[in-house]
Motif scaffolding. Structure first.
Motif: not given
Length: 316
Positions: A184, A195-203
């Motif tokens: 993360t 922006k939160k990025s984790e395993n290619g998923v952004e939030e």
């Protein structure tokens, strides 16, 4: 272990008397540990038949209850005292494992104190029992630190949800925790959003600085109105992940998994005894917090009635 003074909007033992319960907790913890350790050492030596506390698991009356019966305390005080955990397994092969088991039981005990009194009880969300950041704070900070975890305060008669407050003997920390893992990464997107990025998923999430600023306004307003002065510091903490954000303000500490140990050392520099000013601040914050609870006796009656109803249905 730090003391969990307030959890969400639950009724807290500390609300009854903040000047009494912190020292009571420290004393109970120390006495409980000494007896658990002595019992463990005795069993390790091969003595199985102990006259006072020979079985934690099987004896319905705990060793604390037995020992407290002989002390000249009022019945209500005894009821409070015996709520220390009594089911520690003492078959551990090492003292370190015994200590860890004891700390885990104390965590459960603290959740109980932060959600019930002798006469009232609040319903605890199950997620709190597995909250890693809450567990980390209580396990790694000293007894002289007071933790307010996700409390609800009143601001101009309106409830306001806050994140984490750590009240040390000399200062007050406002903490915005960020969840995540080794994969993360938190980054700046705009002035208002991260922006939160984790395993290619952004939030997308609200800039933690905005949250901290609101928390600071609420807390400082309460302190000012009660003529209390105490240094207030702020931090964004991503204990298990990474923050890839350039420093924006010297007033806010950015702490990720690379700095968490240094941040803990920074906090632990304030290992002084509990101070009267600290207790006064805790009392003031508790007085401005929201509490939702129900009568404990009535709840027990309702539970018995439900069990009787279920039993009749099964018999029918």
């Amino acid at each position: 272990m730090a003391q969990l003074v307030k959890l969400s909007d639950y009724v807290s033992r500390y609300e009854i008397d903040i000047y009494r319960y912190p020292s009571r907790y420290v004393r109970l913890k120390r006495e409980r540990w000494e007896r658990v350790r002595q019992d463990w050492e005795t069993r390790k030596k091969g003595f199985q038949d102990l006259p006072l506390w020979h079985s934690y698991e099987d004896n319905s009356e705990s060793f604390i209850q037995k020992s407290l019966r002989k002390l000249p305390w009022k019945k209500s005080e005894i009821q409070e005292e015996v709520e220390l955990p009594t089911r520690t397994e003492i078959t551990h092969h090492s003292l370190e494992k015994l200590k860890q088991s004891f700390r885990e039981e104390l965590f459960q005990f603290q959740l109980n104190w932060a959600s019930s009194t002798i006469s009232e009880k609040s319903h605890v969300k199950r997620s709190y029992y597995y909250d890693k950041f809450l567990y980390y704070l209580l396990q790694n900070l000293p007894d002289t630190f007071f933790v307010f975890y996700e409390p609800v305060f009143f601001m101009k008669k309106a409830p306001v949800d806050l994140d984490v407050i750590i009240l040390t003997p000399t200062e007050l920390w406002l903490i915005k925790p960020l969840s995540g893992n080794d994969h993360t990464i938190y980054q700046t997107e705009t002035d208002r959003f991260w922006k939160k990025s984790e395993n290619g998923v952004e939030e997308r999430l609200l800039n933690p600085f905005v949250t901290l600023k609101r928390m600071k306004t609420v807390v400082e307003t309460i302190l000012t109105e009660n003529h209390i002065t105490l240094p207030v510091k702020m931090a964004v903490v991503a204990k298990d992940s990474f923050i890839d954000v350039p420093p924006v303000s010297k007033r806010v500490n950015l702490v990720d998994k690379r700095q968490i140990e240094n941040f803990k050392k920074l906090l632990l520099k304030n290992q002084t005894p509990i101070k009267h000013q600290q207790l006064k601040v805790a009392e003031t914050l508790l007085a401005h917090s929201l509490t939702i609870s129900e009568n404990r006796l009535q709840e027990e009656i309702d539970e018995e009635q439900r069990e009787e109803t279920d039993s009749r249905i099964e018999n029918d």
